[in-house]
Design a protein around this motif. Structure first.
Motif, PDB file in Angstrom:
ATOM      1  N   VAL A  86      41.316  29.011  39.961  1.00 47.75           N
ATOM      2  CA  VAL A  86      40.503  29.939  40.738  1.00 47.75           C
ATOM      3  C   VAL A  86      40.649  31.332  40.141  1.00 47.75           C
ATOM      4  CG1 VAL A  86      40.211  31.026  43.010  1.00 47.75           C
ATOM      5  CG2 VAL A  86      40.618  28.555  42.830  1.00 47.75           C
ATOM      6  N   ILE A  87      41.870  31.668  39.727  1.00 48.19           N
ATOM      7  CA  ILE A  87      42.134  32.927  39.028  1.00 48.19           C
ATOM      8  C   ILE A  87      42.826  32.556  37.722  1.00 48.19           C
ATOM      9  CG2 ILE A  87      43.391  35.115  39.057  1.00 48.19           C
ATOM     10  CD1 ILE A  87      43.359  34.913  42.119  1.00 48.19           C
ATOM     11  N   ASP A  88      42.264  32.993  36.614  1.00 45.72           N
ATOM     12  CA  ASP A  88      42.922  32.726  35.339  1.00 45.72           C
ATOM     13  C   ASP A  88      43.688  33.967  34.879  1.00 45.72           C
ATOM     14  OD1 ASP A  88      41.095  34.488  34.114  1.00 45.72           O
ATOM     15  OD2 ASP A  88      39.857  32.857  33.336  1.00 45.72           O
ATOM     16  N   ARG A  89      44.367  33.834  33.791  1.00 49.14           N
ATOM     17  CA  ARG A  89      45.213  34.913  33.278  1.00 49.14           C
ATOM     18  C   ARG A  89      44.406  36.188  33.014  1.00 49.14           C
ATOM     19  NH1 ARG A  89      49.196  33.612  28.861  1.00 49.14           N
ATOM     20  NH2 ARG A  89      47.896  31.795  28.789  1.00 49.14           N
ATOM     21  N   THR A  90      43.221  36.053  32.442  1.00 48.68           N
ATOM     22  CA  THR A  90      42.399  37.228  32.130  1.00 48.68           C
ATOM     23  C   THR A  90      42.003  37.965  33.398  1.00 48.68           C
ATOM     24  OG1 THR A  90      41.546  36.142  30.156  1.00 48.68           O
ATOM     25  CG2 THR A  90      40.291  38.010  30.989  1.00 48.68           C
ATOM     26  N   GLN A  91      41.549  37.240  34.407  1.00 49.62           N
ATOM     27  CA  GLN A  91      41.171  37.877  35.665  1.00 49.62           C
ATOM     28  C   GLN A  91      42.365  38.578  36.310  1.00 49.62           C
ATOM     29  OE1 GLN A  91      39.768  34.196  37.318  1.00 49.62           O
ATOM     30  NE2 GLN A  91      37.667  34.971  37.433  1.00 49.62           N
ATOM     31  N   TYR A  92      43.506  37.933  36.270  1.00 50.50           N
ATOM     32  CA  TYR A  92      44.708  38.490  36.873  1.00 50.50           C
ATOM     33  C   TYR A  92      45.072  39.826  36.223  1.00 50.50           C
ATOM     34  CZ  TYR A  92      49.637  38.772  38.221  1.00 50.50           C
ATOM     35  OH  TYR A  92      50.846  39.183  38.692  1.00 50.50           O
ATOM     36  N   TYR A  93      45.101  39.856  34.897  1.00 50.23           N
ATOM     37  CA  TYR A  93      45.490  41.080  34.208  1.00 50.23           C
ATOM     38  C   TYR A  93      44.405  42.142  34.264  1.00 50.23           C
ATOM     39  CZ  TYR A  93      49.761  38.932  32.574  1.00 50.23           C
ATOM     40  OH  TYR A  93      50.998  38.343  32.534  1.00 50.23           O
ATOM     41  N   THR A  94      43.147  41.738  34.289  1.00 48.23           N
ATOM     42  CA  THR A  94      42.063  42.716  34.404  1.00 48.23           C
ATOM     43  C   THR A  94      42.206  43.501  35.699  1.00 48.23           C
ATOM     44  OG1 THR A  94      40.568  41.345  33.094  1.00 48.23           O
ATOM     45  CG2 THR A  94      39.556  42.998  34.518  1.00 48.23           C
ATOM     46  N   GLN A  95      42.417  42.790  36.791  1.00 51.04           N
ATOM     47  CA  GLN A  95      42.585  43.461  38.082  1.00 51.04           C
ATOM     48  C   GLN A  95      43.828  44.349  38.091  1.00 51.04           C
ATOM     49  OE1 GLN A  95      40.258  43.367  40.516  1.00 51.04           O
ATOM     50  NE2 GLN A  95      39.089  42.184  39.038  1.00 51.04           N
ATOM     51  N   ALA A  96      44.911  43.881  37.506  1.00 48.97           N
ATOM     52  CA  ALA A  96      46.143  44.667  37.473  1.00 48.97           C
ATOM     53  C   ALA A  96      45.944  45.970  36.701  1.00 48.97           C
ATOM     54  CB  ALA A  96      47.263  43.852  36.849  1.00 48.97           C
ATOM     55  N   VAL A  97      45.246  45.918  35.583  1.00 53.93           N
ATOM     56  CA  VAL A  97      45.005  47.126  34.786  1.00 53.93           C
ATOM     57  C   VAL A  97      44.104  48.089  35.551  1.00 53.93           C
ATOM     58  CG1 VAL A  97      43.910  48.012  32.679  1.00 53.93           C
ATOM     59  CG2 VAL A  97      45.425  46.021  32.571  1.00 53.93           C
TER      60      VAL A  97
END
Length: 61
Positions: free
Chosen positions: A37-48
């Protein structure tokens, strides 16, 4: 946690627990735990984006 405490790197532990190969280059732990549902790219994009808030709203910080 047991595998991590035994010294396994997270990606290798993921592959043992989830029975998949090359997860570090694919969905990562986040994808495995969320059924992609959430991949690594989405996770880090939101964090940045969230980390940039103080620079975007300097009047609040």
């Amino acid at each position: 946690m047991d595998l991590i405490n035994e010294g396994y790197e997270l990606g290798h532990a993921d592959e043992i627990v989830f029975g998949q190969n090359n997860t570090k280059q694919k969905m990562g732990t986040t994808g495995l735990l969320t059924n992609n549902v959430i991949d690594r790219t989405q996770y880090y994009t939101q964090a940045v984006i969230l980390a940039l808030i103080p620079f975007l709203k300097t009047d609040l910080y």
